[in-house]
Every structure is written in C-alpha cells, then in structure tokens.
Design a protein around this motif. Sequence first.
Motif, PDB file in Angstrom:
ATOM      1  N   GLY A 545      47.248  43.529  44.598  1.00 47.15           N
ATOM      2  CA  GLY A 545      46.617  42.643  43.626  1.00 47.15           C
ATOM      3  C   GLY A 545      45.644  43.362  42.718  1.00 47.15           C
ATOM      4  O   GLY A 545      45.647  43.159  41.494  1.00 47.15           O
ATOM      5  N   VAL A 546      44.802  44.212  43.271  1.00 42.79           N
ATOM      6  CA  VAL A 546      43.823  44.929  42.447  1.00 42.79           C
ATOM      7  C   VAL A 546      44.528  45.886  41.488  1.00 42.79           C
ATOM      8  O   VAL A 546      44.140  46.005  40.314  1.00 42.79           O
ATOM      9  N   PHE A 579      33.774  46.494  35.830  1.00 39.47           N
ATOM     10  CA  PHE A 579      33.432  45.400  36.738  1.00 39.47           C
ATOM     11  C   PHE A 579      34.486  45.264  37.828  1.00 39.47           C
ATOM     12  O   PHE A 579      34.164  45.093  39.014  1.00 39.47           O
ATOM     13  N   LEU A 580      35.742  45.362  37.441  1.00 39.54           N
ATOM     14  CA  LEU A 580      36.834  45.207  38.408  1.00 39.54           C
ATOM     15  C   LEU A 580      36.893  46.397  39.367  1.00 39.54           C
ATOM     16  O   LEU A 580      37.035  46.222  40.589  1.00 39.54           O
ATOM     17  N   ILE A 581      36.738  47.607  38.841  1.00 40.67           N
ATOM     18  CA  ILE A 581      36.876  48.801  39.675  1.00 40.67           C
ATOM     19  C   ILE A 581      35.662  48.978  40.592  1.00 40.67           C
ATOM     20  O   ILE A 581      35.804  49.330  41.773  1.00 40.67           O
ATOM     21  N   CYS A 582      34.474  48.719  40.064  1.00 38.56           N
ATOM     22  CA  CYS A 582      33.270  48.945  40.871  1.00 38.56           C
ATOM     23  C   CYS A 582      33.198  48.012  42.070  1.00 38.56           C
ATOM     24  O   CYS A 582      32.596  48.368  43.095  1.00 38.56           O
ATOM     25  N   LEU A 583      33.749  46.828  41.965  1.00 38.57           N
ATOM     26  CA  LEU A 583      33.705  45.893  43.084  1.00 38.57           C
ATOM     27  C   LEU A 583      34.995  45.944  43.894  1.00 38.57           C
ATOM     28  O   LEU A 583      35.006  46.335  45.061  1.00 38.57           O
ATOM     29  N   PHE A 584      36.087  45.572  43.282  1.00 37.61           N
ATOM     30  CA  PHE A 584      37.328  45.425  44.039  1.00 37.61           C
ATOM     31  C   PHE A 584      38.099  46.737  44.145  1.00 37.61           C
ATOM     32  O   PHE A 584      38.874  46.925  45.071  1.00 37.61           O
ATOM     33  N   SER A 698      38.493  35.082  42.373  1.00 38.40           N
ATOM     34  CA  SER A 698      39.540  34.115  42.735  1.00 38.40           C
ATOM     35  C   SER A 698      40.935  34.717  42.624  1.00 38.40           C
ATOM     36  O   SER A 698      41.810  34.427  43.447  1.00 38.40           O
ATOM     37  N   ASN A 699      41.139  35.570  41.622  1.00 36.62           N
ATOM     38  CA  ASN A 699      42.457  36.176  41.466  1.00 36.62           C
ATOM     39  C   ASN A 699      42.771  37.147  42.593  1.00 36.62           C
ATOM     40  O   ASN A 699      43.909  37.235  43.064  1.00 36.62           O
ATOM     41  N   THR A 700      41.755  37.903  43.032  1.00 39.25           N
ATOM     42  CA  THR A 700      41.979  38.808  44.170  1.00 39.25           C
ATOM     43  C   THR A 700      42.333  38.010  45.415  1.00 39.25           C
ATOM     44  O   THR A 700      43.253  38.375  46.165  1.00 39.25           O
ATOM     45  N   ALA A 701      41.620  36.900  45.630  1.00 41.17           N
ATOM     46  CA  ALA A 701      41.960  36.035  46.767  1.00 41.17           C
ATOM     47  C   ALA A 701      43.332  35.407  46.581  1.00 41.17           C
ATOM     48  O   ALA A 701      44.044  35.154  47.556  1.00 41.17           O
ATOM     49  N   SER A 702      43.711  35.174  45.325  1.00 45.08           N
ATOM     50  CA  SER A 702      45.010  34.550  45.066  1.00 45.08           C
ATOM     51  C   SER A 702      46.168  35.450  45.486  1.00 45.08           C
ATOM     52  O   SER A 702      47.234  34.956  45.868  1.00 45.08           O
ATOM     53  N   ALA A 767      55.338  34.045  42.701  1.00 40.60           N
ATOM     54  CA  ALA A 767      55.371  35.262  41.883  1.00 40.60           C
ATOM     55  C   ALA A 767      55.172  34.929  40.408  1.00 40.60           C
ATOM     56  O   ALA A 767      54.528  35.672  39.659  1.00 40.60           O
ATOM     57  N   LEU A 768      55.722  33.781  39.990  1.00 37.96           N
ATOM     58  CA  LEU A 768      55.544  33.332  38.613  1.00 37.96           C
ATOM     59  C   LEU A 768      54.071  33.069  38.316  1.00 37.96           C
ATOM     60  O   LEU A 768      53.549  33.468  37.279  1.00 37.96           O
ATOM     61  N   ARG A 769      53.404  32.408  39.255  1.00 36.32           N
ATOM     62  CA  ARG A 769      51.973  32.115  39.065  1.00 36.32           C
ATOM     63  C   ARG A 769      51.147  33.404  39.007  1.00 36.32           C
ATOM     64  O   ARG A 769      50.215  33.523  38.200  1.00 36.32           O
ATOM     65  N   LEU A 770      51.458  34.372  39.872  1.00 35.33           N
ATOM     66  CA  LEU A 770      50.700  35.625  39.871  1.00 35.33           C
ATOM     67  C   LEU A 770      50.841  36.350  38.540  1.00 35.33           C
ATOM     68  O   LEU A 770      49.891  37.001  38.083  1.00 35.33           O
TER      69      LEU A 770
END
Length: 805
Positions: A545-546, A579-584, A698-702, A767-770
């Motif tokens: 996901g990340v 922001f995305l790389i430093c956290l997730f 939320s997207n990472t959890a998704s 998969a469509l939603r992702l």
Amino acid sequence: MVFRSEEMCLAQLFLQSGSEYDCISELGELGLVEFRDLNPSVSSFQRRFVSEIKRCEEMERILGFLLREIQKAKIAVPQEDESPLAPPPRQVLEIMEQLQRLEMELSEVAKNKDKLQRNLLELTEYTHMLKITRTFIHSRSLGPQYEEFPTMETDSATGSTGMQRLGAKLGFISGLIQRVKVEAFERMLWRVCKGYTILSYTEVDESLADLDTGEISKSVVFLISFWGDQIGHKVQKICDCYHCHLYPHPENDEERADVLDSLRTRIQDLNNVLHRTDDYLRQVLQKAAESAYTWVVQVKKMKAIYHILNLCSFDVTNKCLIAEVWCPVSDLANLRGALEKGSRKGDATVPSFVNRIPSSDTPPTLLRSNKFTTGFQSIVEAYGVGDYREVSPAPYTIITFPFLFAVMFGDLGHGVIMSLFALWMVLTEKNQKKKRSSNEIWMTFFHGRYIILMMGLFSIYTGLIYNDCFSKSLNIFGSGWSVKAMFTNQHNKTVQTNALLTLDPNVSGVFSGPYPFGIDPIWNLAVNRLSFLNSYKMKMSVIVGVIHMSFGVVLSVFNHLHFRQKFSVYLLFLPELLFLICLFGYLVFMILYKWLAFSARNSSQAPSILIHFINMFLEFNLVGLISQTGLQVFLLLIAVMCVPVLLLGKPLYLYWQQRGGKGLRRLNISCTALQFDFADVLLHQAIHTIEFCLGCISNTASYLRLWALSLAHAQLSEVLWAMVMRLGFKVTTKVGVVFLVPVFGLFAMLTVSILLVMEGLSAFLHALRLHWVEFQNKFYHGTGVKFLPFDFSQLPSVFEQDGLL
C-alpha cells in the motif's frame, strides 16, 4: 497506449458546395475528428438538411418492416466483411424507390396471404361444425338443454302443437365459440330467451386459431334450436355479443353432404394457393435479405452525414460549408488527405481544405487504445475521463490492478481455471464477436477477457508465493524443516509425552534454510499456520500500500512539470511525498528491518512494530530497534512541518505572484487571471491538505483489505475442501469411487460459483476501490471530456439493438 492524452487542435473545414457530402463520408470512414455545433440556437426542425434526414428515417422504417418480415420467415441476413460505403446523393432516390416498391409488394402479398389464411380457418371451422352438429340432429339426447318448450303438448284433434298453431317456425343457429365463454353464453341464453331455446354443444378435439387474434385456443361447436323469428333475433344478437363464428345450418343430410364435399375441395385449393404464396413470399424475402445489410449500413451512414452537415454553417457567399472540428495534431495530414479524396469524388472545381485556428477552450481528451488495453482504460474512465494532457493511470493499471487482485485472490488452482477461461475467450474472440450475443452478463465477461486473463496469471504467481492450491500446499523443492533432529535422546521424552511437536529452529538440523520460492509447505500442517500467515500478509499489505500510494504521488510531479507549474513541485509534491515517507515509509522500513535484524535466536527481543509506531507520536525517550530516538523526532518534525507548507504554500505564492512577484516562471493557469480569489484558493487548498493528511492514514489502513480478503479466500477454500472433498475420500471401499464422482461435481460447482465468481467479484471490486480512491486521487483529477470522433463504426444501430440484425 500512451502515458498522457494526445495533443489536440481546433481546425476549420471549408467544404465546397457539391463535395461536402463526400468529404464528410470520408471523415466518417476514418474517424479522425469531433465536430462542434455551429448552430446551437437553431432548432432541429429548422436546419438545412431536415428533409434529407426525414427521407432517411422513412427508409429506416421500411427497412425495419423488411427485417421483421425476414425474421418471421427465419431467413438469415448475410453480413459483409467490409462495411459498404455511403451511397452518393444521386443514388439515394434509387434506393428509396427500391425500398418503397419492395414494401408495397410485400404488403400486398402479406395482405393476400392473411385473407387466404382467414378463409382457410373459416372453412375449417365450418367443416368441424357440420361434422359435429350432425350428431346433434341424429341423437335423441341433445346434451345440456333447458326445460321443455311451453305449450308443446300435441292436440289430439289437429295433431299439431300450440306453438305451431300460433304460426311459430322452428329454427337453428350453429357456430363456434371459445371454450372459456361457453358457461356465460349458456346463462345469457337462458335469461334472455325464457327457455324457448335448446342449446347443444361439444368441444372440438383439435385446437383452432382464432380468426381475429390468431391465438391458438380450444373451441366449442354449438347448435341452438328456437321457435319464432323474434327469439331468433335475440339469439343472433347474443351470438354477436360473444363474438361467435356463425355458419349456415343445412336443412337435411343431403345438403350437409354436398356442403362437406364442397368444403373439402375448397380447403385443398386454398392449401395449394397458400403453399405457392409462401414460396413466392420466401423468394422475395430471400432476395431482399441479400441486400438488407448493405441498405441498413448505407442508410445509417447517410443519416449520420446529414446530421453532421446540419452542424455546419454557410459562409456569406453561400457557396461552401464551414465546420469546426477537434482533431489530434498527429492526424492533420490524414485529415487533409481525406478532404482531397472527398473533393475528387464530388467533382468540385475548388478543393476543400482545412485551416488550424487558435482556441482558448479546453480540448477533449483522446487516449488511443487497442483490444488489450481497452478494458483497463475503461476501468480508469469509470472513475472519470482524464483532463487534457493529464498523466493517464491506464498503463500502470495493466500491472497494478491484476496484481492487487491476485494478492487477495491468490490460489494456484483457481488462477489456472480463471486463466484457461479467459484464454478460451481470447482465442475464440472472432467467433464470439460474430455471434453478437444479447446476454449482458456474458458480454461483460467477454469485453473484460484480457483483464480476466491478467488476473488469472497474476493469481497463479501469488498462489505459488502463498503455496496454496485449492487450500493445499505443493512440496516442489522439499521443505527446509526436518523433524529428524528432534528425535534425539534428550528430546525423546518430550516427543512421547506431547501430542504436538514444536520445531525449534535453534536446534541444529531442524531448519536448513528458507524455501526457494514462496511459503514452506510444512506451514500447511502447522497449528499456528493462521497466526504466521496473518502476520506475513498484514505486513505485506502495508508495504504494498505505501509503495502504491508513493508511486501515485510521484506521478503527480509529471503533471506539474508538463503544465509548467514548477512551484507545485516544491509546494505540493515535495511536502506530500515527505509527509508520506517520513511516517509510513518509516513504518515500512521498520517492518523490513525487523525481518532482517532479528533471527529465531533473538526473536523474543523484537519489539512490536504497531506499538512502536504509536509511541513514536506519544513518547520521545524510546530505546528501540537501533536507538533511533533522534531519527524518529527528526522524521516527525519534518512531517509536521510539511502540513503548513502544504496548506499555505500554494495560496501565498499565487497571491504574491498576482501582486507582481517574479520569483518563478509566470504561470499559465486560470487562477492567475484578474479574477483571482485568494479565499477561494485557500479554501480549496485547505480541503486538499486535510484530505491528503487524513487520507494517508485511512488509505494505508484501507490496504489491509488485501490481507483480509486473502485470509477469507484461503479459509473459504479450506472449508470447502474439508466439508466436501474430504467426505468423498473417507469412503475407502469400492463404492467410494462411485461416491467420489458426485462429490467432485458438487465441489467443482461450489468452487466455480463461490470461490471463482463471488470471491472473484469481491476481490475485483476491492481492487477497483484501491485504484480509484487510494492511487488515482494522488495525481488524477478525472474531470475532462472524452474525445468522441465522428466514426461510422461507432454509430449505434437501431436494428441491432432490437435484435433484427
């Protein structure tokens, strides 16, 4: 397949009088341009070529009549491999005359045939009536009847009845009535005629067609005896009310015999005439069927050409038509060639030409695709048509979509079945296209055959990774675990006193090394198999996901650079990526580091990644994996600092540049115009910042749905094997072989219906939603307008929709 939409231009076409029809015809064959309406204020009924369109609609009506008659006669309409060209204007009247003449001929023959068939039905009914009423006359018991006629006693002196003395005459009315109306008909006769009638009836053995409706139904022959003309008139009206078919009743047996002989002769003659009429009608329809497909295509093209001509405007001299079109820049040479070819066909003294004009309107979006990429392009466009020259997600979706599907669906056996089904559709696609099935569900599968093929192939790959084939593992390379080393003197007592054996990798000889490809098959026997796979698939889902989201953010930089928004690279792209790389990204790093840094010997010392990640925001005095307290504080500060930059950077820069700043290159976007609204830009950016920052969480959890659906699919497969196939294997006698056949049939049916269809559809939708929510919203706006070229091959056919072709 291209990575962004093609460059478009607005062009003017100058179509000379006399060749405009042929030029539009050539453009329709090539499908190069999209026409704009230059007469938006003119109603459809006031345009120049309305009469020609009405003529085409009249020809469509006649063709619809012909095709329905051809379909009734069960005659196949042959279709040509190559589509016929639009006929020249001078041939339109010839085609119209042919169709009208053919319609008149068919209408006359059909009308005569209907009359002959009606006469034949009447004669057949009359024959049945005569045969059945003869039994009524010669029988003493006339069947169901009313009370005796009044004053029927015979006078001994005169030898006549009372009714005869009053001058009343005995009459008969005979005919046929539908079986369902008999009871009501009988009651009406009784109430109206006061018992002065006798009704006898018998049902006809064979079913007859109704004279008025043509429906096949059961009929009843009746004979009514009555006294007096007044009663006869009442009976006649009642028969008319119930739509009875009345026929004259013979007075004696000789007349009856003569009428029957005459009817048999006439019926035989009518059958001969009907047979010859059917032969002639079939010959006419067969001849019409040979040209029907050509006529349908020609009329469709003619009507489309005149519709396009109605979109054009006339110049002041009224000698040429002017049209405005959107055209790909790469097709301008082909457009000029088509106009030259059309001018030669029309024998125009001055050739038609094209002139490229500047425009501030946003062009439509054109993404070329082939039969392989069309399905994936449809998945993207279901979310929204891309903006003009925006990066298209479709090329990457070809890989990422079936891969994410396979992560949730991973099973070697199910992937093989899905791949074989899709491969069969791919190999027989030409025959399937010719059949033109009207089954919507089947056509959905057929149009997505290449998507299904890719999903099946990727499912085979992930099935091998999971080492899962119908819930069973394959021991291809040999397990890296060995139980022999546990059977030593010091472990014998443990083995003998425990039902379960724990394989300790710290014991020499128990674990020789990882399995070469995928999960070791010994995990299929382990009690803690589910815990191991849950941990593995959950971490894998986060990593995938990340990476997927980061790739979407990276793609946004190509949009910024292409649209010359260099400031967006620094004020949007970099803060979002950091922001995305430093956290997730750091979370992914911890997962990989934990896998690599801790072995079986020190696994008990490994910290919990989830707790460690949460404490990263709550505490700063951690002693973690590599004493990374300072690193965590640094990453967290960078992530926090990215938020105000993302929120205020773009609005402040645009405001500064609007006030005359010259820091970066001047912008070519709408928000730098004189009507710049700082509050509106700030509000829009605030919404985007909140959506992105919260969306990263939320997207990472998704993406954990990859783990959840993979687990559900594996468990359903295992339950199906245990509840069905294992029952068949339990019978060890000879009967077990016979019993295994229906058990396998049930297993196959449940596998296809539940695991392949239902679970496959569920994984497809997830998969469509992702892709739509988690991936495409990082860089894809999807607010464009699709390029719809004028193309004869894309025009819908009314007759195909009605099933006449």
